[in-house]
Design a protein around this motif. Sequence first.
Motif, PDB file in Angstrom:
ATOM      1  N   SER A  33       0.827  -1.085  -0.006  1.00  0.00           N
ATOM      2  CA  SER A  33      -0.023  -0.103   0.123  1.00  0.00           C
ATOM      3  C   SER A  33       0.774   1.203  -0.116  1.00  0.00           C
ATOM      4  CB  SER A  33      -0.775  -0.003   1.316  1.00  0.00           C
ATOM      5  OG  SER A  33      -1.757   1.122   1.428  1.00  0.00           O
ATOM      6  N   ASP A  34       0.418   2.513  -0.173  1.00  0.00           N
ATOM      7  CA  ASP A  34       0.912   3.695  -0.274  1.00  0.00           C
ATOM      8  C   ASP A  34       0.104   4.662   0.614  1.00  0.00           C
ATOM      9  OD1 ASP A  34      -1.045   4.135  -1.879  1.00  0.00           O
ATOM     10  OD2 ASP A  34      -0.076   4.961  -3.477  1.00  0.00           O
ATOM     11  N   ARG A  35      -0.891   4.022   1.341  1.00  0.00           N
ATOM     12  CA  ARG A  35      -1.761   4.838   2.164  1.00  0.00           C
ATOM     13  C   ARG A  35      -0.747   4.973   3.497  1.00  0.00           C
ATOM     14  NH1 ARG A  35      -5.229   3.067   6.099  1.00  0.00           N
ATOM     15  NH2 ARG A  35      -5.331   0.987   5.261  1.00  0.00           N
ATOM     16  N   PRO A  36      -0.664   6.473   3.676  1.00  0.00           N
ATOM     17  CA  PRO A  36       0.083   6.689   4.930  1.00  0.00           C
ATOM     18  C   PRO A  36      -0.057   5.822   6.317  1.00  0.00           C
ATOM     19  CG  PRO A  36      -0.468   8.848   3.835  1.00  0.00           C
ATOM     20  CD  PRO A  36      -1.225   7.594   3.243  1.00  0.00           C
ATOM     21  N   SER A  38      -0.334   2.964   6.942  1.00  0.00           N
ATOM     22  CA  SER A  38      -0.919   1.613   7.060  1.00  0.00           C
ATOM     23  C   SER A  38       0.224   0.556   7.043  1.00  0.00           C
ATOM     24  CB  SER A  38      -1.679   1.512   5.673  1.00  0.00           C
ATOM     25  OG  SER A  38      -0.784   1.266   4.559  1.00  0.00           O
ATOM     26  N   ALA A  41       2.003  -0.014   3.697  1.00  0.00           N
ATOM     27  CA  ALA A  41       2.808   1.024   3.574  1.00  0.00           C
ATOM     28  C   ALA A  41       4.250   0.935   4.147  1.00  0.00           C
ATOM     29  CB  ALA A  41       2.206   2.429   3.603  1.00  0.00           C
ATOM     30  N   SER A  61      -0.755  -5.867  -5.109  1.00  0.00           N
ATOM     31  CA  SER A  61      -1.970  -4.898  -4.557  1.00  0.00           C
ATOM     32  C   SER A  61      -3.101  -5.041  -5.548  1.00  0.00           C
ATOM     33  CB  SER A  61      -1.501  -3.415  -4.517  1.00  0.00           C
ATOM     34  OG  SER A  61      -2.686  -2.779  -4.339  1.00  0.00           O
ATOM     35  N   THR A  63      -5.675  -3.168  -5.775  1.00  0.00           N
ATOM     36  CA  THR A  63      -6.218  -1.691  -6.128  1.00  0.00           C
ATOM     37  C   THR A  63      -5.382  -0.731  -6.550  1.00  0.00           C
ATOM     38  OG1 THR A  63      -5.615  -0.798  -4.053  1.00  0.00           O
ATOM     39  CG2 THR A  63      -7.943  -1.990  -4.221  1.00  0.00           C
ATOM     40  N   LYS A  64      -4.009  -0.976  -6.626  1.00  0.00           N
ATOM     41  CA  LYS A  64      -2.991  -0.045  -7.095  1.00  0.00           C
ATOM     42  C   LYS A  64      -2.146  -0.842  -8.289  1.00  0.00           C
ATOM     43  CE  LYS A  64      -3.332   3.374  -4.137  1.00  0.00           C
ATOM     44  NZ  LYS A  64      -3.762   4.616  -4.295  1.00  0.00           N
TER      45      LYS A  64
END
Length: 711
Positions: A33-36, A38, A41, A61, A63-64
């Motif tokens: 993920s790249d969600r801060p 998480s 990430a 992923s 979603t990405k």
Amino acid sequence: MATPVALSTNVQTETLDLSRLVDPRSIAVIGASDRPNSLGARSVANLLDHSDFQGTPYLISRTKQSIHGLDCYQSVTDLPEAPDVAMLVVPAAQTLQVLEDCAGRGVRYAIVFTSGFGEMGEEGKRAEQEMARIGRESGMRIYGPNSPGLCNLNKRLGMMFSPSFQIDQLPGPIGLATQGGGIGRCFLQAMERGVGVGLWASTGNEVDLTVADFMRYMADADDIEVIATTMEGIKDGPKFVEAALYAAERGKPVVALKVGRSEYGARAVASHTGSLSGAAEVNSAVLRQAGVVEVDDMDELIDTAALFARKRPTGGERVAIYGFSGGGCALTADAVGEAGLELTAFSEQTLAAIGSVLPDYAAITNPVDATSDILARPEIGHESLKQVAEDPGAGVVLYPFPCDYGELTGQIGESIAQVQRETDTPIVPIWMSDRLGEGYDALVKGGLVPVRSIKRGTKALSRWIERGRWSVDPDWSPLPAGRTGGDLVTFTEPAVKSFLASHGVTVPPSGRADTADKAVDVAENLGYPVVMKIVNSQITHKSDMGGVEVNLRSAADVRLAFDRIAAAAVAAGVTTDEVLVESMAPAGIDVLVGVTADPVFGPVMTFGLGGIFVELFNDVSRRMLPLTPAQARSLIDEPKCAALLRGLRGSGPADVEALADLMVAVSRFVETNSGRIEELELNPVRVLPAGQGVIALDAVLVMNETNGDAL
């Protein structure tokens, strides 16, 4: 690396190859993920930003399209190759399917971060069983679940989601294997006192890979010198013991903190990792037997492991004390004495050399109070400390620092670090002040790992020296744990004694009788005096219900005793068809020799005073079976009651060698019936004077009744 000793033939030497888990060529992050902030990430950042990973990363992923400049894959099944390691940063509900995908793709190792399995109850345990099945059928090894991951700091590689991985990086010679994550990171952050960790494995719920697996790996790792571990539960006791013995034979001491020793702690362990914590007394006894240094808290674990990383003890080390505070030196001397350690007496050459450097009013016999003069003249502190460290009798030097003087203490710390570089004798600074000043920093930078109290310093020192006296028993390896199944059966005393006698255990001459007349015939054949006992497999404490009569010296005594036992049986509501008539044993010392089937470690022998005294004083020692003659003798020597056997206040010694032989014979009997014995108690065993032997006067046996005929 420490020089390994010769491997015995009994310790299994086949080591699971974890090299591609510890130092993989390719890693997949599933749930990247790249969600801060998480977990996905953080896992990506730890691998790509805060590690020196030289292999191939794969980000997966749903979603990405891309993360961190790398193209993402939809599934592990889409990867162009089977990665060595897959890090699963996915919800619990998806974990089993993702593991199936990993197994199908040929992943070697799966690290499962996710919680919510065995620690949550029966449903979670069933999910863990399914995880184990997936791994077993595919050959993929599973690490976790409920794990923070793994870090190889000597390679600067972090396969974990921790936000502090980037700052908790001090490589070193200590290998760390834990089940809990937070408690392992607590050890990792001892880098602030100079403790370097080369590899940290935090195994979580251990559906597959365990602490023992990593202990065996670390025992062979060239960059690991000492193994530290914290355990909440031990899934396979014999496997853990084999790993500890293997490490010992490779010259790697193991220092362990066992969590869950109280009822409260055991409950907390069950809710955390779902582990079986085991009986604290048995755990401690087995750890000692396997050469594991058990400690009581995290500070002691850190201090003790760090001391082992500095030098291996011989077991004969004597202590020197040096400092610039008379009070600090005196307090340290008190602690040394209370810990049972020995201060060394300096040689004449050492005394002369110290005296020529320090002022006339300095105390130069051990302990050395160099006085505050060294604050003004650090050079005299350097030279006199070096003379102390190089004294022939000094195995270790304790250096108390009661307070900090800023820059001056910094100069002293640097001087001590320089002395340490010039000598092999460990110098252990004891930093007593709450102010961590320049001196503390200098000691840390110099690799001296200061401890924070006198008590802690002497405790670690005691553990260190005691371990130096231990050696691997080349003739020993543990029996497997587990039971063969079947209903539990309790045998009568005559039957048990017959079994034991066939294995070399001495029992009294005896005969059985179902009438008073027959009892008289047996007694007269044996010769008076005799003992008479009720025969009933359901009665383990026969004397409590009036089922034992002693010192019977005539036919009349025997008839009356027979009637009293029959009446006692009626009063107790039990039935009996016969009595056991035995020769009355000579006077001696009564002891207990018992074996119980521990659920973690298998059969464990307990030794102590016999009769009611074992419960009254709780003065016992324990060993995991089988028992070698050397271990039998150490088992006898351990409890306080050993003084009675050696002879006390003019009484002669008892036949300790015969007692050791009996213990070994009992061990052989248990080994012959491996997995079947639930409980075996010989209480009392009468130990006669030296050279006259031992006699098992009473015995209880509870076994799993199977088709085996080994008895």
